[in-house]
Design an enzyme around this catalytic site. Structure first.
Site, short mmCIF file in Angstrom:
data_model
loop_
_atom_site.label_atom_id
_atom_site.label_comp_id
_atom_site.label_asym_id
_atom_site.label_seq_id
_atom_site.Cartn_x
_atom_site.Cartn_y
_atom_site.Cartn_z
N ASP A 65 10.43 -48.90 -10.52
CA ASP A 65 11.96 -48.46 -10.16
C ASP A 65 12.47 -47.35 -11.18
OD1 ASP A 65 12.97 -50.62 -8.51
OD2 ASP A 65 13.93 -51.31 -10.02
N LYS A 79 15.05 -46.95 -7.00
CA LYS A 79 16.33 -47.15 -6.22
C LYS A 79 17.54 -46.80 -7.35
CE LYS A 79 17.18 -50.79 -3.57
NZ LYS A 79 16.68 -50.27 -2.28
N MET A 102 26.85 -50.14 -13.53
CA MET A 102 27.27 -49.37 -12.31
C MET A 102 28.48 -48.82 -12.12
SD MET A 102 24.16 -50.88 -10.14
CE MET A 102 24.92 -52.52 -10.44
#
Length: 254
Positions: free
Chosen positions: A36, A58, A175
């Site tokens: 990642d 991602k 996030m």
């Protein structure tokens, strides 16, 4: 058919010294690593010579490798007899899509192992010298995502605010920077504007930055300080300890 296996490995928040021994062992034994974006180069450097390293980034707001393609790569490599390590930032089972990948791999008849890692929400507050729970300030913690799946409803922040207030809980929001204004507005329906908040960017890395503010000033602080993803937002009375440590000269300012 000589079928290999897949290990979903949590690489931790970024600092290579925060890898678990089990994670390090899995990386050393890999013949293929699917990595990642949030995994640091220092962690990937532990891969053995000759191992194939494939970056399958991602990250919210950026161009990402489709999840279905990543799952297909893992299945194909395992069926070719490879020892596949899916290397993820933080922990595979905390907003890492590890659950989805586990289901797809099992459905394909692939052997799967999961190695937990230190999640960035924990590393972020620890780096500031405060806990997520405290007998006097927080009886529990809720891990949340501020980035809803496409087409899905975002978290009910108003309901979450009421629960956090009544149960004395710390909120750890992953996030959430791009949705900070909405999160702030809805949380203010149940939490005081003076509720302490910390925003930690790139937790555990040399580039780490943080800001300590209040819920009423959350969005303005993020904009003023230029804080961006990847960041963790921590809301709750445990953050009061950050300000206290800074006042005593025990915490370096952001």
């Amino acid at each position: 058919m000589n079928t290999g296996k897949v290990t979903l490995v949590g690489a931790g928040p970024g600092d290579p010294e925060m890898l678990t021994l089990k994670a390090l062992k899995a990386i050393h034994q890999a013949t293929v690593l699917l990595v990642d974006d949030l995994v640091s180069d220092e962690v990937v450097a532990h891969a053995p010579k000759g191992a194939r390293v494939v970056y399958v980034g991602k990250r919210g707001g950026c161009r990402s490798t489709p999840q279905a393609f990543i799952e297909k790569l893992m299945i194909l490599a395992a069926r070719e007899g490879e020892n596949v390590v899916r290397l993820k930032g933080g922990d595979p089972f905390i907003f890492g899509r590890g659950g989805e990948e586990l289901e797809h791999l099992r459905a394909a008849g692939i052997e799967v192992e999961v190695v937990n890692g230190i999640t960035s929400g924990l590393a972020a507050v620890t780096s500031l010298g405060v806990p997520l729970t405290h007998r006097e300030h927080a009886q529990g913690v809720i891990f949340l995502t501020g980035h809803a799946q496409k087409g899905a409803e975002p978290p009910d922040w108003k309901a979450i605010a009421a629960i956090a207030r009544d149960a004395r809980l710390t909120l750890v929001i992953y996030m959430g920077v791009s949705s900070a204004e909405r999160i702030q507005r809805d949380l203010l329906s149940g939490l005081p504007a003076a509720t302490p908040v910390a925003v930690v960017q790139k937790a555990s890395l040399p580039q780490q930055r943080h800001a300590v503010t209040t819920l009423g000033e959350l969005a303005a602080t993020i904009a003023r300080d230029g804080l961006a993803s990847p960041s963790v937002i921590v809301v709750g009375d445990v953050v009061r300890g950050v300000a206290a440590a800074a006042a005593q000269g025990k915490l370096r300012a952001a």
